[in-house]
Write a protein that holds these residues in place. Structure first.
Motif, short mmCIF file in Angstrom:
data_model
loop_
_atom_site.label_atom_id
_atom_site.label_comp_id
_atom_site.label_asym_id
_atom_site.label_seq_id
_atom_site.Cartn_x
_atom_site.Cartn_y
_atom_site.Cartn_z
N HIS A 1 -49.77 1.78 11.77
CA HIS A 1 -49.08 2.64 10.81
C HIS A 1 -49.89 3.89 10.47
O HIS A 1 -49.40 5.02 10.54
CB HIS A 1 -48.75 1.87 9.53
CG HIS A 1 -48.04 2.72 8.52
ND1 HIS A 1 -48.69 3.35 7.50
CD2 HIS A 1 -46.74 3.07 8.41
CE1 HIS A 1 -47.81 4.05 6.79
NE2 HIS A 1 -46.62 3.89 7.31
N ARG B 1 -46.78 -0.83 20.07
CA ARG B 1 -45.92 -1.36 18.99
C ARG B 1 -44.71 -2.10 19.56
O ARG B 1 -44.22 -3.05 18.97
CB ARG B 1 -45.46 -0.22 18.07
CG ARG B 1 -44.67 -0.69 16.85
CD ARG B 1 -45.51 -1.56 15.96
NE ARG B 1 -44.82 -2.11 14.81
CZ ARG B 1 -44.21 -3.30 14.80
NH1 ARG B 1 -44.19 -4.05 15.89
NH2 ARG B 1 -43.62 -3.75 13.71
N HIS C 1 -40.30 -6.17 6.06
CA HIS C 1 -39.37 -5.07 5.76
C HIS C 1 -38.05 -5.67 5.29
O HIS C 1 -37.59 -6.67 5.85
CB HIS C 1 -39.10 -4.24 7.03
CG HIS C 1 -40.34 -3.66 7.64
ND1 HIS C 1 -41.22 -2.88 6.94
CD2 HIS C 1 -40.85 -3.75 8.89
CE1 HIS C 1 -42.22 -2.53 7.73
NE2 HIS C 1 -42.02 -3.05 8.91
N ILE D 1 -38.75 10.64 7.48
CA ILE D 1 -40.06 10.39 6.87
C ILE D 1 -39.97 10.65 5.36
O ILE D 1 -40.48 9.89 4.54
CB ILE D 1 -41.16 11.27 7.52
CG1 ILE D 1 -41.42 10.79 8.94
CG2 ILE D 1 -42.45 11.22 6.70
CD1 ILE D 1 -42.33 11.70 9.76
N HIS E 1 -38.29 7.76 3.87
CA HIS E 1 -39.21 6.62 3.89
C HIS E 1 -40.19 6.70 2.71
O HIS E 1 -40.34 5.74 1.95
CB HIS E 1 -39.96 6.66 5.23
CG HIS E 1 -41.09 5.70 5.37
ND1 HIS E 1 -40.95 4.35 5.31
CD2 HIS E 1 -42.42 5.92 5.59
CE1 HIS E 1 -42.12 3.76 5.47
NE2 HIS E 1 -43.02 4.69 5.65
N LEU F 1 -46.10 -1.84 -2.53
CA LEU F 1 -45.98 -1.81 -1.07
C LEU F 1 -47.13 -1.05 -0.41
O LEU F 1 -47.58 -1.42 0.67
CB LEU F 1 -44.65 -1.16 -0.66
CG LEU F 1 -43.36 -1.83 -1.17
CD1 LEU F 1 -42.15 -1.15 -0.57
CD2 LEU F 1 -43.35 -3.31 -0.83
N MET G 1 -50.01 -2.04 2.63
CA MET G 1 -50.18 -1.44 3.97
C MET G 1 -51.66 -1.16 4.26
O MET G 1 -52.04 -0.83 5.37
CB MET G 1 -49.38 -0.15 4.09
CG MET G 1 -48.15 -0.25 4.99
SD MET G 1 -48.53 -0.78 6.66
CE MET G 1 -47.01 -1.51 7.17
N LYS H 1 -49.37 -9.41 0.11
CA LYS H 1 -48.32 -9.22 -0.89
C LYS H 1 -48.20 -10.47 -1.74
O LYS H 1 -48.41 -11.58 -1.23
CB LYS H 1 -46.97 -8.99 -0.20
CG LYS H 1 -46.76 -7.60 0.35
CD LYS H 1 -45.33 -7.46 0.88
CE LYS H 1 -45.06 -6.06 1.41
NZ LYS H 1 -43.72 -5.93 1.98
C1 HEM Z 1 -45.66 10.48 9.14
C2 HEM Z 1 -45.28 9.76 8.12
C3 HEM Z 1 -44.91 8.29 8.23
C4 HEM Z 1 -44.31 7.59 9.23
C5 HEM Z 1 -43.80 8.12 10.56
C6 HEM Z 1 -44.21 6.22 8.81
C7 HEM Z 1 -43.68 5.19 9.55
C8 HEM Z 1 -43.65 3.86 9.19
C9 HEM Z 1 -43.27 2.77 10.04
C10 HEM Z 1 -42.84 2.92 11.51
C11 HEM Z 1 -43.39 1.63 9.33
C12 HEM Z 1 -43.17 0.24 9.86
C13 HEM Z 1 -44.51 -0.32 10.27
C14 HEM Z 1 -44.37 -1.36 11.32
O1 HEM Z 1 -43.72 -2.38 11.09
O2 HEM Z 1 -44.91 -1.12 12.40
C15 HEM Z 1 -43.81 1.98 8.00
C16 HEM Z 1 -44.02 1.10 6.96
C17 HEM Z 1 -44.56 1.46 5.76
N1 HEM Z 1 -45.00 2.72 5.40
FE1 HEM Z 1 -44.88 4.37 6.45
N2 HEM Z 1 -44.76 6.10 7.56
C18 HEM Z 1 -45.19 7.34 7.17
C19 HEM Z 1 -45.83 7.68 6.01
C20 HEM Z 1 -46.11 6.79 5.01
C21 HEM Z 1 -46.80 7.13 3.78
C22 HEM Z 1 -47.32 8.54 3.42
C23 HEM Z 1 -46.86 6.00 3.04
C24 HEM Z 1 -47.47 5.79 1.69
C25 HEM Z 1 -47.12 6.46 0.66
C26 HEM Z 1 -46.23 4.93 3.81
C27 HEM Z 1 -46.11 3.65 3.40
C28 HEM Z 1 -45.54 2.63 4.14
C29 HEM Z 1 -45.41 1.28 3.64
C30 HEM Z 1 -45.85 0.77 2.28
C31 HEM Z 1 -44.77 0.55 4.65
C32 HEM Z 1 -44.37 -0.94 4.58
C33 HEM Z 1 -42.99 -0.98 3.96
C34 HEM Z 1 -42.56 -2.38 3.64
O3 HEM Z 1 -43.27 -3.05 2.88
O4 HEM Z 1 -41.50 -2.80 4.14
N3 HEM Z 1 -45.78 5.46 4.99
N4 HEM Z 1 -43.99 3.35 7.94
#
Ligand code: HEM
Ligand code: HEM
Length: 226
Positions: free
Chosen positions: A15, A53, A94, A156, A159, A174, A178, A183
């Motif tokens: 991530h 991935r 998720h 994004i 998200h 959350l 990460m 959790k």
């Molecule tokens: C370029 C920006 C971002 C992209 C492309 C992105 C993409 C993703 C992806 C693909 C996942 C799934 C992870 C997996 O299962 O492999 C995810 C989960 C997550 N991302 Fe991001 N992310 C971005 C930015 C951020 C930022 C800035 C944060 C924090 C503020 C964040 C927090 C999280 C969290 C907490 C999850 C888990 C969600 C859950 O609990 O279901 N992400 N993200």
């Protein structure tokens, strides 16, 4: 309720490397002059990361598996009806709606990385597969590379807004999860991050990426340069 390990180390690393890699892609394409070579290298890195991935989603630990978070429309509908409620269902991985957003983000980043292989900077650099296809395909890939990135930016934004909503309105932590992987949940945690498997898959992904960008592309005939 206990604090259980939900996100394995490779998923967390994936991530944050994805976030960093996309930032580099944006900066090298939009803000910097003369950084296209770095845009290419970082794009290849992202391609390898996505290949990893994909495998990880098939044979990685439970919550990283696509089968654990990609659900049918009935489940998504049922979940959407109570998404605004503060009394949420306990979703360790998720949630049904977020699962589809994750899948869509992965798909769009893959489109970016693949379409880039067919592009040119119009000066010195051609993507490795550019010469292998006709002009119409080059134009199509160019269209994808430019237009899909805007879609990706919107997603994004959604998200990050959703994560903020869950953190502040629903009180779910959350973002820390990460980082440290844990959790507070009734659901069963994973027992291992399967690190040895991850290392083997990472090496295979790197080898496959090298094959795709370096060994497999047809070399341009010398006269093509004159
Ligand atoms: C370029 C920006 C971002 C992209 C492309 C992105 C993409 C993703 C992806 C693909 C996942 C799934 C992870 C997996 O299962 O492999 C995810 C989960 C997550 N991302 Fe991001 N992310 C971005 C930015 C951020 C930022 C800035 C944060 C924090 C503020 C964040 C927090 C999280 C969290 C907490 C999850 C888990 C969600 C859950 O609990 O279901 N992400 N993200
Ligand atoms: C996930 C990976 C990638 C992302 C997110 C990405 C993103 C971008 C963005 C935002 C732009 C600027 C588009 C615009 O100005 O409208 C761009 C341009 C460009 N990208 Fe990528 N890129 C990726 C991978 C690649 C790869 C692997 C290559 C080549 C091997 C590549 C080659 C190019 C070229 C040549 C341009 C300039 C096109 C032009 O000047 O019209 N990109 N990319």
């Amino acid at each position: 309720m206990q604090s259980n390990l939900i996100w394995d180390i490779p998923t967390r690393l994936f991530h944050w490397l994805l976030v960093g890699g996309l930032l580099v892609q944006y900066i090298t394409a939009e803000w910097m002059d003369d950084a296209m070579q770095w845009h290419f290298y970082s794009g290849y890195f992202l391609l390898g990361l996505l290949i990893f991935r994909l495998w990880w989603g098939l044979i990685g630990p439970d919550y990283a598996k696509f089968s654990s978070f990609v659900t049918g429309p009935a489940r998504v509908y049922q979940y959407s009806r109570q998404v605004l409620s503060r009394h949420h269902e306990d979703h360790a991985g998720h949630n049904p709606l977020g699962g589809w957003v994750v899948l869509l983000m992965l798909f769009l980043v893959t489109c970016q990385a693949v379409s880039g292989l067919f592009l040119t900077d119009d000066v010195f650099l051609d993507g490795p597969w550019r010469n292998a296809v006709e002009e119409s395909t080059q134009d199509f890939m160019n269209f994808i590379h430019h237009r899909f990135f805007n879609l990706l930016l919107w997603l994004i934004g959604l998200h990050v807004a959703a994560i903020a909503f869950y953190s502040f309105y629903k009180g779910q932590k959350l973002v820390p999860a990460m980082f440290h992987g844990k959790k507070v949940t009734k659901a069963k945690g994973i027992t291992s991050s399967k690190l040895m498997l991850a290392i083997v898959l990472a090496l295979c992904s790197a080898a496959l990426t090298y094959y795709i960008v370096e060994l497999a592309p047809p070399k341009a005939a010398v006269e093509a340069y004159y």
